[in-house]
Design an enzyme around this catalytic site. Structure first.
Site, PDB file in Angstrom:
ATOM      1  N   ASP A  61     -12.781 -10.401  -7.188  1.00 57.96           N
ATOM      2  CA  ASP A  61     -13.722 -10.257  -6.077  1.00 57.96           C
ATOM      3  C   ASP A  61     -14.079  -8.847  -5.819  1.00 57.96           C
ATOM      4  O   ASP A  61     -13.915  -8.518  -4.739  1.00 57.96           O
ATOM      5  CB  ASP A  61     -12.964 -11.223  -5.121  1.00 57.96           C
ATOM      6  CG  ASP A  61     -14.058 -11.111  -3.799  1.00 57.96           C
ATOM      7  OD1 ASP A  61     -15.292 -10.934  -4.103  1.00 57.96           O
ATOM      8  OD2 ASP A  61     -13.693 -11.609  -2.883  1.00 57.96           O
ATOM      9  N   ASN A 103      -6.088 -10.635   4.787  1.00 57.62           N
ATOM     10  CA  ASN A 103      -6.271 -12.193   5.090  1.00 57.62           C
ATOM     11  C   ASN A 103      -5.464 -12.750   4.005  1.00 57.62           C
ATOM     12  O   ASN A 103      -4.877 -13.849   4.138  1.00 57.62           O
ATOM     13  CB  ASN A 103      -7.445 -12.521   5.090  1.00 57.62           C
ATOM     14  CG  ASN A 103      -7.527 -14.213   5.276  1.00 57.62           C
ATOM     15  OD1 ASN A 103      -7.190 -14.666   6.402  1.00 57.62           O
ATOM     16  ND2 ASN A 103      -8.118 -14.879   4.437  1.00 57.62           N
ATOM     17  N   HIS A 104      -5.728 -12.196   2.587  1.00 58.53           N
ATOM     18  CA  HIS A 104      -5.179 -12.663   1.492  1.00 58.53           C
ATOM     19  C   HIS A 104      -4.787 -11.621   0.698  1.00 58.53           C
ATOM     20  O   HIS A 104      -5.215 -10.388   0.874  1.00 58.53           O
ATOM     21  CB  HIS A 104      -6.224 -13.672   0.628  1.00 58.53           C
ATOM     22  CG  HIS A 104      -7.540 -13.045   0.769  1.00 58.53           C
ATOM     23  ND1 HIS A 104      -8.519 -12.965   1.809  1.00 58.53           N
ATOM     24  CD2 HIS A 104      -8.242 -11.994  -0.157  1.00 58.53           C
ATOM     25  CE1 HIS A 104      -9.721 -12.438   1.564  1.00 58.53           C
ATOM     26  NE2 HIS A 104      -9.305 -11.620   0.413  1.00 58.53           N
ATOM     27  N   GLN A 169      -7.213 -16.061  -4.429  1.00 59.39           N
ATOM     28  CA  GLN A 169      -7.057 -15.246  -3.009  1.00 59.39           C
ATOM     29  C   GLN A 169      -5.974 -15.928  -2.274  1.00 59.39           C
ATOM     30  O   GLN A 169      -6.437 -16.320  -0.810  1.00 59.39           O
ATOM     31  CB  GLN A 169      -8.452 -14.897  -2.401  1.00 59.39           C
ATOM     32  CG  GLN A 169      -9.117 -13.911  -3.169  1.00 59.39           C
ATOM     33  CD  GLN A 169     -10.575 -13.677  -2.839  1.00 59.39           C
ATOM     34  OE1 GLN A 169     -11.162 -14.597  -2.535  1.00 59.39           O
ATOM     35  NE2 GLN A 169     -10.993 -12.297  -2.670  1.00 59.39           N
ATOM     36  N   ASP A 171      -4.064 -17.084   0.845  1.00 58.50           N
ATOM     37  CA  ASP A 171      -4.033 -16.421   2.345  1.00 58.50           C
ATOM     38  C   ASP A 171      -2.520 -16.178   2.573  1.00 58.50           C
ATOM     39  O   ASP A 171      -1.679 -16.861   2.380  1.00 58.50           O
ATOM     40  CB  ASP A 171      -4.431 -17.452   3.223  1.00 58.50           C
ATOM     41  CG  ASP A 171      -6.024 -17.520   3.638  1.00 58.50           C
ATOM     42  OD1 ASP A 171      -6.605 -17.446   2.818  1.00 58.50           O
ATOM     43  OD2 ASP A 171      -6.368 -17.337   4.938  1.00 58.50           O
ATOM     44  N   ARG A 199     -11.803  -0.748   8.016  1.00 54.99           N
ATOM     45  CA  ARG A 199     -12.814  -1.917   7.991  1.00 54.99           C
ATOM     46  C   ARG A 199     -12.060  -3.112   7.833  1.00 54.99           C
ATOM     47  O   ARG A 199     -11.628  -3.349   6.547  1.00 54.99           O
ATOM     48  CB  ARG A 199     -14.162  -1.806   7.182  1.00 54.99           C
ATOM     49  CG  ARG A 199     -15.301  -2.918   7.089  1.00 54.99           C
ATOM     50  CD  ARG A 199     -14.902  -3.631   5.939  1.00 54.99           C
ATOM     51  NE  ARG A 199     -15.797  -4.810   5.709  1.00 54.99           N
ATOM     52  CZ  ARG A 199     -15.651  -5.945   5.094  1.00 54.99           C
ATOM     53  NH1 ARG A 199     -14.579  -6.238   4.540  1.00 54.99           N
ATOM     54  NH2 ARG A 199     -16.465  -6.686   4.836  1.00 54.99           N
ATOM     55  N   ASP A 201     -11.228  -6.681   6.857  1.00 55.36           N
ATOM     56  CA  ASP A 201     -11.916  -7.809   6.233  1.00 55.36           C
ATOM     57  C   ASP A 201     -11.750  -9.105   6.976  1.00 55.36           C
ATOM     58  O   ASP A 201     -10.414  -9.299   7.189  1.00 55.36           O
ATOM     59  CB  ASP A 201     -11.415  -7.857   4.810  1.00 55.36           C
ATOM     60  CG  ASP A 201     -12.196  -8.590   3.770  1.00 55.36           C
ATOM     61  OD1 ASP A 201     -13.363  -8.637   3.682  1.00 55.36           O
ATOM     62  OD2 ASP A 201     -11.708  -9.649   3.303  1.00 55.36           O
ATOM     63  N   GLU A 244     -14.943  -7.059  10.574  1.00 56.87           N
ATOM     64  CA  GLU A 244     -15.966  -7.890   9.782  1.00 56.87           C
ATOM     65  C   GLU A 244     -15.672  -9.339  10.516  1.00 56.87           C
ATOM     66  O   GLU A 244     -14.798  -9.899  10.254  1.00 56.87           O
ATOM     67  CB  GLU A 244     -15.663  -7.945   8.369  1.00 56.87           C
ATOM     68  CG  GLU A 244     -16.815  -8.706   7.673  1.00 56.87           C
ATOM     69  CD  GLU A 244     -16.419  -9.661   6.441  1.00 56.87           C
ATOM     70  OE1 GLU A 244     -17.372 -10.276   6.125  1.00 56.87           O
ATOM     71  OE2 GLU A 244     -15.256  -9.989   6.567  1.00 56.87           O
ATOM     72  N   ASP A 311     -22.472  -8.129   0.557  1.00 54.77           N
ATOM     73  CA  ASP A 311     -22.431  -9.434   0.341  1.00 54.77           C
ATOM     74  C   ASP A 311     -23.977 -10.064   0.655  1.00 54.77           C
ATOM     75  O   ASP A 311     -24.849  -9.086   0.703  1.00 54.77           O
ATOM     76  CB  ASP A 311     -21.624 -10.216   1.692  1.00 54.77           C
ATOM     77  CG  ASP A 311     -20.375  -9.859   1.403  1.00 54.77           C
ATOM     78  OD1 ASP A 311     -19.634  -9.633   0.137  1.00 54.77           O
ATOM     79  OD2 ASP A 311     -19.343  -9.583   2.414  1.00 54.77           O
TER      80      ASP A 311
HETATM   81  C1  NOJ Z   1     -15.675 -10.311   2.886  1.00 52.14           C
HETATM   82  C2  NOJ Z   1     -16.162  -9.450   1.983  1.00 52.14           C
HETATM   83  O1  NOJ Z   1     -17.136  -8.632   2.589  1.00 52.14           O
HETATM   84  C3  NOJ Z   1     -16.484 -10.094   0.798  1.00 52.14           C
HETATM   85  O2  NOJ Z   1     -17.169  -9.203  -0.083  1.00 52.14           O
HETATM   86  C4  NOJ Z   1     -15.348 -10.939   0.277  1.00 52.14           C
HETATM   87  O3  NOJ Z   1     -15.517 -11.478  -0.868  1.00 52.14           O
HETATM   88  C5  NOJ Z   1     -14.345 -11.690   1.363  1.00 52.14           C
HETATM   89  N1  NOJ Z   1     -14.385 -11.101   2.349  1.00 52.14           N
HETATM   90  C6  NOJ Z   1     -13.149 -11.841   0.918  1.00 52.14           C
HETATM   91  O4  NOJ Z   1     -12.372 -10.868   0.918  1.00 52.14           O
END
Ligand code: NOJ
Length: 555
Positions: A61, A103-104, A169, A171, A199, A201, A244, A311
């Site tokens: 990712d 988060n993960h 991923q 958690d 930043r 996530d 975010e 994204d």
């Molecule tokens: C938000 C990120 O901006 C995105 O690119 C990502 O796939 C997800 N979080 C998971 O980490």
């Protein structure tokens, strides 16, 4: 809580090391390449760089699946190269924010490998397990259409594990105090290596309660945000967290903290969606309303403002009709849309490279209440490659010149192909060419950034909406210590006559000094300003008094 408020008037530039500059010809960007490009960013007027994940990762990712938080992915260089980079930034007065993806982890992280292999592993409880498939397993997917479930059975563990995002991923169990202590260690590590903040996530998911019995609306553990903030500021007083969190306006204060004691910054997704709605419909009112709704409520709290990010343009918080209007204007084909809620294109192709619209969009981003966050390549109007899957279409190599691979790499093959041919190919859209052209978009952006630095009222001041009758016009005023600026935008393609009183309370109208052109405005006998503004036009005015404000200086 004491802090340095540098972020209130920063200009942030976001990039991934992978896509910026390749120094060794392997087709992948790296820290050495990026470091050589710091003068470009400094010249543009950037004061902070946000690096997308660059830690060791299987890269499924784009690095948002970390397998070692304490190292640089070897494709991008070494920790030594990273420190050279942060040093280079420091020399040029630029700060560095990095993505914090906690988060993960990746399912290839040693913690997860250990956790799944042995129920007695010290890491077992670092993740979220269930013996049986939980009732809500087919709900709450972040990537609908691509992701099938949020609970996946693991043969080795003989249990289901929870994953808010893709199945690779898992958690982290962020309620576990040991996990929390580790998160602080990760932050402390990078702070020590020269970064100025993170930043963060997926903040709402980081702080959510997790587990098989948790319903579709998990409780949030906001205390964690205070703990992160406190730790960071004890270690380094000027470090910040930019969250975010695509949330509702009424939830914002809980993230900022009603004493301003939680995270300092969050991206304003609410206003972002309404900005695109306003651009699509020529009606400024939804944006004006969003700005009222998202007034930060605490002086040290600050929004991050952006147009596009890495994204999809997430339109999930618009009504169906509103979303349809944005789709129709900017992403009408199915292949341009993603996850049933967004548009996956870059900004310039969305706006059909219409220079007037692009200037309008950026002028808004630079003058709405908050800190502007630019995305690499948008300053030259880079395009997208819709033949690439999902969000990769907008993550292609930076276009530096008309040379091979757009000057990004001299390798035979690059991590994704540079965009070539057509209206957006590197042969025509590139930095070298735009540098030479005084009327290029790049040079326009540079001038606007320079001016943004000279109007600290936007970052520091109190924003108010100036009443106007015309729905196409957005008129804002910022007041800060007796200084004020007024910014006017016309969302309609046709010219308009605008009439307004510039004083916040309707009194005290003064000459408005045009900051980008020479068209100053004096109030008429009735105290109102009146002038014509061109289609998609924008005006930035000073309404007096910055010198006085600067004398009382702590900016
Ligand atoms: C938000 C990120 O901006 C995105 O690119 C990502 O796939 C997800 N979080 C998971 O980490």
């Amino acid at each position: 809580m004491i802090s340095d408020l540098w972020y209130k008037n920063a200009v942030v530039y976001c990039l991934s090391v992978e896509s910026f500059m390749d120094s060794d010809g392997d087709g992948v960007g790296d820290f050495r390449g990026l470091t050589r490009r710091l003068d470009y960013l400094h010249g543009l007027g950037v004061t902070a760089i946000w690096l997308m994940p660059f830690q060791a990762s299987p890269g499924r990712d784009d690095g948002y699946d970390v397998s070692n938080y304490y190292d640089v992915d070897p494709r991008y260089g070494t920790l030594g190269d990273f420190v050279e980079f942060t040093h280079g930034c420091k020399q040029r007065g630029m700060r560095v924010l990095i993505d914090l993806v906690v988060n993960h982890t990746s399912n290839e992280h040693p913690w997860f490998k250990s956790a799944r292999a042995d129920p007695k592993s010290p890491y077992r409880d670092w993740y979220v397990w269930s013996k049986k498939k939980p009732a809500g397993a087919d709900q709450g997917m972040v990537f609908p259409g691509v992701q099938k479930t949020t609970w996946t059975y693991d043969e080795k563990a003989k249990a289901y594990y929870f994953h808010r995002f893709y199945d690779f991923q898992p958690d982290l169990n962020t309620s576990n105090p040991e996990v929390q202590a580790e998160l602080l260690r990760i932050m402390g590590f990078w702070i020590q290596l020269g970064v100025c903040g993170f930043r963060m996530d997926a903040v709402p998911f980081v702080i959510a309660e997790k587990g098989p019995d948790v319903g579709p609306k998990p409780k949030s553990q906001f205390q964690m945000l205070r703990d992160f903030r406190e730790f960071l500021q004890w270690r380094k007083g000027d470090s910040v967290i930019l969250g975010e969190a695509n949330i509702l306006p009424k939830e914002a204060l809980q993230y900022f903290g009603d004493d301003g004691d939680r995270i300092q910054m969050m991206f304003n997704f609410w206003a972002n969606q309404r900005l695109f709605l306003a651009l699509a419909t020529g009606d400024a009112r939804p944006l004006a309303k969003a700005l009222e709704e998202t007034k930060p409520g605490y002086p040290t709290a600050q929004w991050g403002l952006f147009l596009r990010n890495h994204d999809e343009l997430d339109l999930g918080r618009l009504t169906d009709d509103e979303r349809a209007a944005v789709f129709a204007a900017f992403g009408p084909d199915k292949e341009m849309q993603l996850y049933d809620r967004g548009i996956r294109r870059r900004l310039a192709p969305m706006l059909k490279a219409d220079r007037r619209l692009m200037e309008l969009a950026y002028s808004l981003m630079f003058t709405l209440p908050g800190t502007p966050v630019l995305r690499y390549g948008d300053e030259i109007g880079m395009g997208d490659d819709l033949s690439l899957p999902e969000r990769h279409c907008a993550r292609t190599p930076m276009q530096w010149s008309a040379e091979k691979n757009g000057g990004f790499s001299n390798g035979a093959k690059t991590y994704l192909p540079a965009i070539s041919g057509g209206g957006f190919g590197f042969e025509t859209v590139n930095v070298a060419q735009q540098r030479r052209d005084p009327n290029s978009f790049l040079n326009w952006i540079e001038r606007v950034i320079r001016m943004r630095h000279e109007v600290p009222e936007i970052g520091w001041g109190e924003m108010s909406l100036i009443p106007v009758r015309d729905k196409a016009i957005l008129a804002l005023r910022y007041d800060w210590r007796g200084a004020a600026v007024v910014v006017i935008h016309n969302l309609d393609p046709e010219p308009r006559e605008v009439a307004f009183r510039s004083g916040a309370d309707g009194d005290g109208d003064v000459r408005l000094v045009d900051l980008l052109g020479g068209e100053h405005s004096d109030p008429g006998p009735d105290g109102r300003h009146r002038f014509a503004i061109e289609g998609y036009g924008y005006r930035w005015f000073r309404a007096g008094g910055l010198d006085e404000a600067m004398r009382r200086k702590d900016v």
